[in-house]
Write a protein that holds these residues in place. Structure first.
Motif, PDB file in Angstrom:
ATOM      1  N   GLN A 112      33.085   7.897  30.526  1.00 51.41           N
ATOM      2  CA  GLN A 112      32.526   8.781  31.537  1.00 51.41           C
ATOM      3  C   GLN A 112      33.212   8.636  32.893  1.00 51.41           C
ATOM      4  O   GLN A 112      33.198   9.557  33.697  1.00 51.41           O
ATOM      5  CB  GLN A 112      31.021   8.492  31.697  1.00 51.41           C
ATOM      6  CG  GLN A 112      30.201   8.801  30.465  1.00 51.41           C
ATOM      7  CD  GLN A 112      28.771   8.291  30.586  1.00 51.41           C
ATOM      8  OE1 GLN A 112      28.466   7.481  31.457  1.00 51.41           O
ATOM      9  NE2 GLN A 112      27.896   8.749  29.713  1.00 51.41           N
ATOM     10  N   LEU A 260      27.903  11.393  24.657  1.00 51.72           N
ATOM     11  CA  LEU A 260      28.487  11.473  25.994  1.00 51.72           C
ATOM     12  C   LEU A 260      28.847  12.890  26.383  1.00 51.72           C
ATOM     13  O   LEU A 260      29.540  13.122  27.357  1.00 51.72           O
ATOM     14  CB  LEU A 260      29.743  10.600  26.058  1.00 51.72           C
ATOM     15  CG  LEU A 260      29.587   9.162  25.569  1.00 51.72           C
ATOM     16  CD1 LEU A 260      30.912   8.437  25.672  1.00 51.72           C
ATOM     17  CD2 LEU A 260      28.518   8.438  26.362  1.00 51.72           C
ATOM     18  N   PRO A 263      28.270  14.594  30.271  1.00 53.62           N
ATOM     19  CA  PRO A 263      29.073  14.292  31.446  1.00 53.62           C
ATOM     20  C   PRO A 263      30.536  14.692  31.332  1.00 53.62           C
ATOM     21  O   PRO A 263      31.291  14.504  32.263  1.00 53.62           O
ATOM     22  CB  PRO A 263      28.967  12.762  31.578  1.00 53.62           C
ATOM     23  CG  PRO A 263      28.129  12.286  30.474  1.00 53.62           C
ATOM     24  CD  PRO A 263      27.893  13.406  29.546  1.00 53.62           C
ATOM     25  N   HIS A 264      30.987  15.181  30.171  1.00 53.23           N
ATOM     26  CA  HIS A 264      32.387  15.569  30.085  1.00 53.23           C
ATOM     27  C   HIS A 264      32.557  16.745  29.150  1.00 53.23           C
ATOM     28  O   HIS A 264      31.596  17.355  28.713  1.00 53.23           O
ATOM     29  CB  HIS A 264      33.264  14.376  29.660  1.00 53.23           C
ATOM     30  CG  HIS A 264      32.920  13.814  28.321  1.00 53.23           C
ATOM     31  ND1 HIS A 264      32.876  12.466  28.075  1.00 53.23           N
ATOM     32  CD2 HIS A 264      32.600  14.403  27.151  1.00 53.23           C
ATOM     33  CE1 HIS A 264      32.550  12.245  26.819  1.00 53.23           C
ATOM     34  NE2 HIS A 264      32.383  13.406  26.243  1.00 53.23           N
TER      35      HIS A 264
END
Length: 275
Positions: A112, A260, A263-264
């Motif tokens: 992240q 994840l 956040p991306h």
């Protein structure tokens, strides 16, 4: 998996509607195998035989299976905590968790916080930091690149690194000339990939750093080829890996259920050559 609709058709019964899953619907048909006279016995056994048909746009989904449970012994826990400490020292990222959960928490935060190219450099440094230089120097002298060295690395991997990558076994590699060597390690389900559920963590913090470490510091080329459909992996010692720009793993979109993802980008393994 393919996007489409899901319908279950059973001979002599009404169609069954199945709710759509988060990764997209599937088109399937279900029918009983056997004659009308065998229907009662089939119903009593509660067995349904399914035939899946795929259609429409392809999407990527992590296998929906029960997560593997590991019972690490005290030596394995020490190794996990030591590697986690090395990653924290190299990246400047900390965690309050312990054990394998702590390791996954750190590398998740690294994913992240840094670009793919920086992730590769940081984890490569962590692996180098984990092994003293005098041991690496000694290993390069003793384990010079050869067929026997590649076989040694393959044979030692299931013994020394099961705590990190999960259950694995040595398999034969068939060469161009038809000869066979036991230089391949097959990971039944990579523990890192299963725990992180992220393609980018696999490629940028496992695949590339591992290939670089074994190749540069131990002198033996190694190619790591993940299978993102079933989370298995093949490690071939003695095989030179392809350039990142030509590696299929870096054209792989991440799982729909990537932990994840928020956040991306969807392409967690996105190819970048600059920070």
């Amino acid at each position: 998996m393919e996007a489409g609709s899901l319908s279950l058709r059973c001979t002599g019964m009404k169609s069954l509607k199945v709710p759509k899953c988060s990764s997209g619907p599937i088109e399937a048909s279900v029918k009983f195998m056997g004659s009308r006279n065998s229907m009662n016995s089939i119903k009593s056994r509660r067995k349904v035989y399914c035939v899946l048909t795929n259609s429409s746009q392809k999407i990527v989904s992590a296998p929906i299976v029960k997560k593997t449970e590991y019972k690490d012994n005290w030596i394995e826990k020490m190794a996990i905590n030591y590697l986690c400490h090395c990653v924290q020292e190299s990246t400047g990222i900390s965690t309050d968790m312990v054990g394998y959960e702590g390791l996954i928490d750190v590398i998740s935060k690294v994913s992240q916080s840094f670009s793919p190219v920086v992730q590769r450099e940081l984890i490569s440094h962590a692996l180098h930091q984990a092994v003293p230089d005098f041991i690496l120097a000694f290993a390069r002298v003793i384990l010079r690149p050869s067929k026997s060295t590649s076989q040694y690395f393959a044979a030692s991997t299931p013994i020394l690194f099961k705590w990190l990558v999960g259950d694995c076994e040595v398999r034969q590699t068939e060469n161009v000339d038809g000869s066979k060597e036991k230089t391949t390690v097959y990971l039944k389900k990579c523990r890192i990939l299963e725990s992180s559920n992220c393609v980018g963590v696999c490629t940028n913090q496992c695949k590339i750093p591992s290939q670089r470490f074994i190749g540069q510091y131990l002198g033996t080329p190694m190619t790591l080829t993940p299978n993102f459909d079933d989370m298995s992996c093949e490690i071939v010692f003695g095989k030179i890996p392809p350039p990142i720009e030509e590696d299929p793993a870096f054209r792989q979109p991440c799982y729909n259920l990537c932990k994840l993802k928020k956040p991306h980008t969807d392409n967690c393994a996105e190819l970048k050559t600059t920070p």
